[in-house]
Design a protein around this motif. Structure first.
Motif, mmCIF file in Angstrom:
data_model
loop_
_atom_site.group_PDB
_atom_site.id
_atom_site.type_symbol
_atom_site.label_atom_id
_atom_site.label_comp_id
_atom_site.label_asym_id
_atom_site.label_seq_id
_atom_site.Cartn_x
_atom_site.Cartn_y
_atom_site.Cartn_z
ATOM 1 N N PHE A 1 0.833 -1.209 0.000
ATOM 2 C CA PHE A 1 0.000 0.000 0.000
ATOM 3 C C PHE A 1 0.870 1.263 0.000
ATOM 4 C CE2 PHE A 1 -3.352 2.778 2.031
ATOM 5 C CZ PHE A 1 -4.244 2.697 0.979
ATOM 6 N N THR A 2 2.013 1.207 0.672
ATOM 7 C CA THR A 2 2.901 2.371 0.758
ATOM 8 C C THR A 2 3.678 2.600 -0.533
ATOM 9 O OG1 THR A 2 3.170 2.116 3.152
ATOM 10 C CG2 THR A 2 4.882 3.353 1.983
ATOM 11 N N HIS A 3 4.261 1.553 -1.078
ATOM 12 C CA HIS A 3 5.197 1.724 -2.190
ATOM 13 C C HIS A 3 4.530 1.717 -3.564
ATOM 14 C CE1 HIS A 3 8.510 1.595 0.593
ATOM 15 N NE2 HIS A 3 8.129 0.422 1.053
ATOM 16 N N LEU A 4 3.393 1.044 -3.720
ATOM 17 C CA LEU A 4 2.686 1.032 -5.003
ATOM 18 C C LEU A 4 1.612 2.117 -5.062
ATOM 19 C CD1 LEU A 4 2.326 -0.346 -7.761
ATOM 20 C CD2 LEU A 4 0.758 -1.963 -6.654
ATOM 21 N N GLU A 5 1.098 2.532 -3.909
ATOM 22 C CA GLU A 5 0.037 3.531 -3.811
ATOM 23 C C GLU A 5 -1.201 3.139 -4.623
ATOM 24 O OE1 GLU A 5 2.117 7.062 -5.089
ATOM 25 O OE2 GLU A 5 2.716 7.532 -3.035
ATOM 26 N N PRO A 6 -1.710 1.923 -4.448
ATOM 27 C CA PRO A 6 -2.925 1.515 -5.155
ATOM 28 C C PRO A 6 -4.159 2.063 -4.452
ATOM 29 C CG PRO A 6 -2.205 -0.231 -3.704
ATOM 30 C CD PRO A 6 -1.209 0.887 -3.535
ATOM 31 N N MET A 7 -5.315 1.805 -5.057
ATOM 32 C CA MET A 7 -6.558 2.228 -4.420
ATOM 33 C C MET A 7 -6.902 1.341 -3.224
ATOM 34 S SD MET A 7 -9.013 3.355 -7.602
ATOM 35 C CE MET A 7 -8.862 1.785 -8.475
ATOM 36 N N GLY A 8 -6.460 0.101 -3.281
ATOM 37 C CA GLY A 8 -6.741 -0.798 -2.165
ATOM 38 C C GLY A 8 -5.831 -2.007 -2.188
ATOM 39 N N VAL A 9 -5.683 -2.653 -1.033
ATOM 40 C CA VAL A 9 -4.852 -3.847 -0.883
ATOM 41 C C VAL A 9 -5.571 -4.825 0.034
ATOM 42 C CG1 VAL A 9 -2.737 -4.766 0.179
ATOM 43 C CG2 VAL A 9 -2.600 -2.750 -1.280
ATOM 44 N N GLY A 10 -5.481 -6.094 -0.304
ATOM 45 C CA GLY A 10 -5.989 -7.148 0.576
ATOM 46 C C GLY A 10 -4.977 -8.271 0.674
ATOM 47 N N VAL A 11 -4.763 -8.769 1.883
ATOM 48 C CA VAL A 11 -3.835 -9.887 2.114
ATOM 49 C C VAL A 11 -4.515 -10.885 3.048
ATOM 50 C CG1 VAL A 11 -1.597 -10.598 3.037
ATOM 51 C CG2 VAL A 11 -1.799 -8.408 1.845
ATOM 52 N N VAL A 12 -4.480 -12.147 2.667
ATOM 53 C CA VAL A 12 -4.960 -13.226 3.530
ATOM 54 C C VAL A 12 -3.865 -14.284 3.628
ATOM 55 C CG1 VAL A 12 -6.578 -15.144 3.770
ATOM 56 C CG2 VAL A 12 -7.418 -12.910 3.102
ATOM 57 N N ARG B 1 -6.718 -2.771 3.120
ATOM 58 C CA ARG B 1 -6.388 -1.360 3.064
ATOM 59 C C ARG B 1 -7.185 -0.699 1.937
ATOM 60 N NH1 ARG B 1 -4.457 -3.264 6.929
ATOM 61 N NH2 ARG B 1 -2.296 -3.194 7.696
ATOM 62 N N GLY B 2 -7.488 0.595 2.075
ATOM 63 C CA GLY B 2 -8.139 1.352 1.010
ATOM 64 C C GLY B 2 -9.521 0.844 0.685
ATOM 65 N N ILE B 3 -9.850 0.817 -0.622
ATOM 66 C CA ILE B 3 -11.215 0.479 -1.015
ATOM 67 C C ILE B 3 -11.546 -0.985 -0.742
ATOM 68 C CG2 ILE B 3 -11.295 2.273 -2.790
ATOM 69 C CD1 ILE B 3 -11.048 -0.002 -4.880
ATOM 70 N N ILE B 4 -10.528 -1.847 -0.675
ATOM 71 C CA ILE B 4 -10.818 -3.253 -0.385
ATOM 72 C C ILE B 4 -11.296 -3.398 1.052
ATOM 73 C CG2 ILE B 4 -9.782 -5.564 -0.198
ATOM 74 C CD1 ILE B 4 -8.154 -4.986 -2.634
ATOM 75 N N LYS B 5 -10.948 -2.462 1.901
ATOM 76 C CA LYS B 5 -11.469 -2.435 3.263
ATOM 77 C C LYS B 5 -12.775 -1.668 3.352
ATOM 78 C CE LYS B 5 -10.349 -0.850 7.949
ATOM 79 N NZ LYS B 5 -9.338 -0.187 8.809
ATOM 80 N N ASP B 6 -12.844 -0.527 2.646
ATOM 81 C CA ASP B 6 -13.967 0.397 2.842
ATOM 82 C C ASP B 6 -15.162 0.145 1.933
ATOM 83 O OD1 ASP B 6 -12.389 1.677 4.744
ATOM 84 O OD2 ASP B 6 -11.506 3.024 3.270
#
Length: 297
Positions: free
Chosen positions: A243-254, A280-285
């Protein structure tokens, strides 16, 4: 892994510095030498090195000592133990990683030989501790093999995620849906018992005009897996780095993993999976994005 081998000249300088501190505090002389209890094992050569600079008397028991001396304070556990038992006595070390500029990596003093040799000696002691004979045929090369194995298992230290997350702007202009790599194998070790953690990691991100090579997601997971870990922290580290280095709209990790600290000791229950998530981001919100990711993962 970063290791610091102390030369004889560096040892002399460290000993002189500690001697100056002891002289300032206690002002020993030849008629009333400072009584030192050296912490086994590294404290013995450390105290002898300091004794080259000021009058010291090495004593055989903590009761007789004015102060304790060790070679290095790493986590502080050894110092805490001795200070707990003898709170009125001061504890000194040639190198204190808990104070001042902190050297990273493993400190190797001249009396320990090289890095590999020093680690090999500890494995020999481990084999003796569990009741084995390190000299028998099947175990003669075990210390060297274990040393190499741990160097590989912990090779994630010192690696920076930003160095592998090469960004491509071409190809992502119109892609605003998630990109997912499923079931990346992970192999780590529990920081509480040094036992294996193994399983899979699924990583997804929603690009914001930039993408990365798909293999980089596997390498990102490996960087954090090749450290002593708890699964919860590892999951968040992977998500935060992407999320920090790519700056995408959202991140998800499982991460779905098994823990041998639980399966081979303690409750000894096999086959359980521990599942942890980090969004993180839209994948969370965003409920739709979150549902899509969880379905894939």
């Amino acid at each position: 892994m970063n290791n610091n081998k102390i030369s004889f000249s560096e040892l002399s300088a460290l000993a002189a510095k500690l001697a100056a501190e002891l002289n300032r505090v206690y002002q020993p002389d030849v008629n009333q030498a400072l009584k030192i209890y050296p912490i086994p094992r590294g404290g013995v050569p450390a105290a002898l090195a300091v004794a080259q600079h000021i009058p010291l008397l090495l004593v055989d028991s903590p009761e007789q000592a004015d102060v304790f001396i060790d070679d290095v304070v790493n986590s502080g556990a050894t110092r805490n133990k001795w200070k707990h038992d003898w709170p009125e006595k001061e504890f000194y070390a040639l190198i204190d990683k808990k104070a001042g500029p902190r050297p990273s990596g493993w400190i190797v003093f001249p009396w320990e030989g090289d890095v590999v040799g020093s680690f090999d000696d500890n494995i020999v002691k481990l084999l003796q501790f569990v009741g084995e004979d390190p000299s028998r045929v099947g175990l003669k090369e075990t210390p060297t093999r274990v040393t190499k194995a741990w160097q590989y298992w912990c090779s994630g230290y010192g690696k920076d995620p930003k160095d592998i997350l090469k960004v491509f702007e071409g190809g992502a202009e119109k892609h605003n849906q998630t990109i997912t790599v499923q079931d990346i194998p992970i192999y780590s070790h529990c920081e509480h018992h040094l036992t294996p953690i193994f399983g899979t990691c699924t990583i997804s991100y929603a690009p914001n005009g930039k993408i990365i090579g798909l293999s980089k997601l596997s390498r990102l997971a490996d960087i954090f897996a090749r450290r002593l870990q708890v699964q919860e922290r590892m999951t968040n580290q992977i998500a935060d780095a992407l999320f920090t280095h790519l700056e995408p709209m959202g991140v998800g990790v499982v991460i779905k993993a098994r823990h041998l600290c639980m399966e081979s000791r303690g409750v000894c229950q096999q086959g359980h999976q521990t599942v942890t998530t980090a969004l993180r981001g839209i994948i969370k919100d965003d409920a739709t994005a979150r549902t899509e990711f969880m379905r894939l993962a």
